[in-house]
Design a protein around this motif. Structure first.
Motif, short mmCIF file in Angstrom:
data_model
loop_
_atom_site.label_atom_id
_atom_site.label_comp_id
_atom_site.label_asym_id
_atom_site.label_seq_id
_atom_site.Cartn_x
_atom_site.Cartn_y
_atom_site.Cartn_z
N PRO A 116 87.44 75.19 136.80
CA PRO A 116 88.77 75.51 137.32
C PRO A 116 89.44 76.72 136.67
O PRO A 116 90.34 77.31 137.28
N GLN A 117 89.03 77.10 135.47
CA GLN A 117 89.70 78.20 134.78
C GLN A 117 88.84 79.46 134.84
O GLN A 117 87.70 79.47 134.37
N ALA A 118 89.41 80.52 135.39
CA ALA A 118 88.65 81.76 135.58
C ALA A 118 88.31 82.43 134.25
O ALA A 118 87.32 83.15 134.16
N ARG A 119 89.13 82.21 133.22
CA ARG A 119 88.87 82.89 131.95
C ARG A 119 87.57 82.43 131.29
O ARG A 119 87.00 83.12 130.44
N ASP A 120 87.07 81.25 131.69
CA ASP A 120 85.82 80.76 131.13
C ASP A 120 84.60 81.44 131.74
O ASP A 120 83.50 81.35 131.20
N LEU A 121 84.78 82.13 132.88
CA LEU A 121 83.63 82.68 133.60
C LEU A 121 83.12 83.98 133.00
O LEU A 121 81.91 84.19 132.95
N GLN A 122 84.04 84.89 132.62
CA GLN A 122 83.66 86.18 132.02
C GLN A 122 82.62 86.90 132.90
O GLN A 122 81.50 87.16 132.49
N ILE A 123 83.02 87.22 134.11
CA ILE A 123 82.10 87.81 135.08
C ILE A 123 81.90 89.29 134.78
O ILE A 123 82.85 90.03 134.52
N LYS A 124 80.64 89.73 134.82
CA LYS A 124 80.29 91.13 134.64
C LYS A 124 79.22 91.50 135.67
O LYS A 124 78.40 90.67 136.05
N ARG A 125 79.26 92.75 136.08
CA ARG A 125 78.22 93.25 136.97
C ARG A 125 77.10 93.86 136.13
O ARG A 125 77.34 94.75 135.30
N VAL A 126 75.86 93.40 136.36
CA VAL A 126 74.72 93.87 135.58
C VAL A 126 74.13 95.12 136.21
O VAL A 126 73.90 96.13 135.53
N ASN A 127 73.83 95.08 137.49
CA ASN A 127 73.31 96.24 138.21
C ASN A 127 73.71 96.10 139.68
O ASN A 127 74.58 95.31 140.02
N ARG A 128 73.03 96.85 140.54
CA ARG A 128 73.41 96.85 141.95
C ARG A 128 73.19 95.50 142.60
O ARG A 128 73.91 95.12 143.53
N ARG A 129 72.19 94.75 142.17
CA ARG A 129 71.83 93.50 142.82
C ARG A 129 72.31 92.25 142.10
O ARG A 129 72.38 91.19 142.71
N TRP A 130 72.63 92.36 140.82
CA TRP A 130 72.90 91.15 140.03
C TRP A 130 74.20 91.26 139.26
O TRP A 130 74.62 92.35 138.85
N GLY A 131 74.82 90.10 139.08
CA GLY A 131 75.97 89.95 138.21
C GLY A 131 75.68 88.84 137.21
O GLY A 131 74.68 88.12 137.33
N ALA A 132 76.55 88.68 136.22
CA ALA A 132 76.37 87.64 135.20
C ALA A 132 77.68 86.89 135.02
O ALA A 132 78.77 87.47 135.11
N VAL A 133 77.56 85.58 134.78
CA VAL A 133 78.73 84.73 134.64
C VAL A 133 78.45 83.67 133.58
O VAL A 133 77.30 83.24 133.40
N ASN A 134 79.47 83.29 132.83
CA ASN A 134 79.35 82.22 131.84
C ASN A 134 79.66 80.88 132.49
O ASN A 134 80.69 80.73 133.15
N LEU A 135 78.80 79.90 132.30
CA LEU A 135 79.02 78.54 132.78
C LEU A 135 79.14 77.61 131.59
O LEU A 135 78.30 77.65 130.69
N PRO A 136 80.19 76.78 131.53
CA PRO A 136 80.40 75.89 130.38
C PRO A 136 79.18 75.01 130.11
O PRO A 136 78.65 74.36 131.03
N LYS A 137 78.72 75.03 128.86
CA LYS A 137 77.60 74.22 128.37
C LYS A 137 76.26 74.56 129.03
O LYS A 137 75.29 73.84 128.88
N VAL A 138 76.24 75.68 129.76
CA VAL A 138 74.99 76.17 130.34
C VAL A 138 74.62 77.52 129.77
O VAL A 138 73.46 77.78 129.45
#
Length: 422
Positions: A116-138
């Motif tokens: 539910p909280q967007a601040r936990d995600l920390q989304i970043k774009r890696v390249n043209r095809r992929w992005g990265a996201v933080n998932l709690p306990k994953v």
């Protein structure tokens, strides 16, 4: 005029390892426990409904007393309470067709976990095809970047990510980002024309201007044959298995293969519907459709022992075809896309649209023969495509707006809240 907040969802496929899949599966199964506890506590607590405070206290107590519930993040456990109460609100809202909330079983429940909280995600774009996201306990996870997310890319849409939901389907885990953007209110209505749309099976969408929107089969010939063989195999194994016993590993794998093929067909259908409705909403100002009761149309024709039905197999095939076209989803997509572009969707009565000649108004069942329409009125005699004729009748009919901007739309009733404690 002030900007308006627009909430949308964006779905992306996650690239997970085997250990990460196991962690998310465990979290999703654990999320069923607070739901089931809430349902028992909410509906069977001394014959009266529990308050929100009592439900929150029950979840906290369960996390303290049950050790393995710790694998579910605390924020995700609290989100279960919000989702549960929203399920009651949807059930009590007359504008929704939601069913009454029930207990969630292990095998028949779709696995899902909230972030539910967007601040936990920390989304970043890696390249043209992929992005990265933080998932709690994953941990850090890659996802397919198919669309710019608001507030994350230079030159992209302005807005922000408000949260996400992890959902598992037959193809694996995916993340559904909740996005919020600010849009300027439109000062004028859509400049396009009015169109009537007839939804069908032989022709997916027939327009009153004589054009049609069609699609290829959702599955290829080879995929259909593969699905048929898998269904025969599953039926044979299910029949041979002793009653009240669990499916074997082979049988479960067969079910998984069937689910993947059906999910592939649905993905293709949704993709075609999104592209088609976007084009229609951007072209036409007023879109008229029939007010169909689809749930009644796809009811079984088996009947009862006293009054058995006729042509049951043919009706079952027709029901599958109607369900495969997903007429209701088409209208739902048109509603919000038309409203966002300054247009509107109008529902008109469905009676007689396919049997009435649009030119002279003569109504007769024999006017239509399959896809051909030939008016039986000797003074008219119009001949043409039956779906196009129905679409013109839909365009000329008077109906009720169900979405739109300003005075053109109908204000839906506010969602009712679940009953409070006595």
């Amino acid at each position: 005029m002030e900007s308006v907040k627009q909430t949308r969802a964006h779905v992306a496929r996650l690239d997970l390892g085997a250990e990460q899949v196991a962690v998310l599966d465990g979290q999703a199964h654990t999320a069923r426990v607070p739901w089931n506890l809430l349902h028992e506590y909410f509906t069977f607590r001394q014959g009266r409904f529990a308050t929100l405070k009592d439900c929150d206290a029950a979840i906290r107590q369960a996390r303290r007393e049950i050790d393995w519930m710790g694998q579910l993040p605390a924020q995700a456990a609290q989100a279960v309470l919000k989702t549960y109460r929203q399920a009651w609100a949807n059930f009590l809202n007359p504008d929704h067709l939601a069913t009454r909330p029930t207990f969630k079983g292990r095998l028949r429940t779709r696995l899902a976990v909230d972030v539910p909280q967007a601040r936990d995600l920390q989304i970043k774009r890696v390249n043209r095809r992929w992005g990265a996201v933080n998932l709690p306990k994953v941990g850090r996870v890659r996802f397919r970047w198919t669309k710019d997310l608001p507030g994350l890319t230079r030159g992209g849409p302005a807005g922000r990510i408000t949260g996400a939901r992890l959902v598992k389907d037959a193809h694996g885990w995916q993340i559904v980002f909740r996005t919020q953007t600010l849009i300027a209110p439109r000062s004028a209505v859509h400049p396009g024309h009015t169109v009537g749309i007839d939804r069908g099976i032989t022709v997916a969408l027939a327009l009153s201007d004589g054009t049609m929107r069609e699609h290829r089969p959702w599955l290829t010939g080879g995929e259909k044959e593969h699905l048929r063989r898998l269904e025969k195999t599953s039926a044979r194994r299910r029949t041979a298995r002793p009653k009240k016993t669990r499916p074997s590993g082979r049988e479960r794998r067969t079910y998984d293969q069937i689910a993947r093929l059906r999910a592939k067909a649905k993905r293709r259908a949704v993709d075609w519907q999104h592209r088609t409705t976007t084009e229609l909403a951007g072209t036409f100002a007023v879109i008229k459709v029939e007010n169909l009761s689809i749930a009644n149309m796809v009811r079984s024709a088996k009947g009862t022992i006293e009054a058995p039905g006729r042509n049951v197999a043919q009706k079952a095939g027709l029901n599958r075809s109607i369900s495969g076209e997903a007429w209701g989803r088409t209208v739902t997509l048109l509603e919000y896309k038309s409203a966002g572009r300054g247009g509107q969707v109008v529902k008109v009565p469905a009676a007689g649209t396919s049997q009435t000649c649009h030119r002279c108004g003569h109504r007769e069942a024999t006017n239509r023969d399959g896809t051909k329409f030939a008016c039986r009125n000797p003074d008219c005699g119009w001949v043409g495509h039956a779906d196009t004729n129905a679409a013109i009748n839909i365009k000329n009919a008077v109906g009720t707006p169900v979405s739109g901007r300003g005075d053109l739309g109908v204000t839906r009733s506010a969602k009712r809240q679940p009953p409070r404690a006595a």
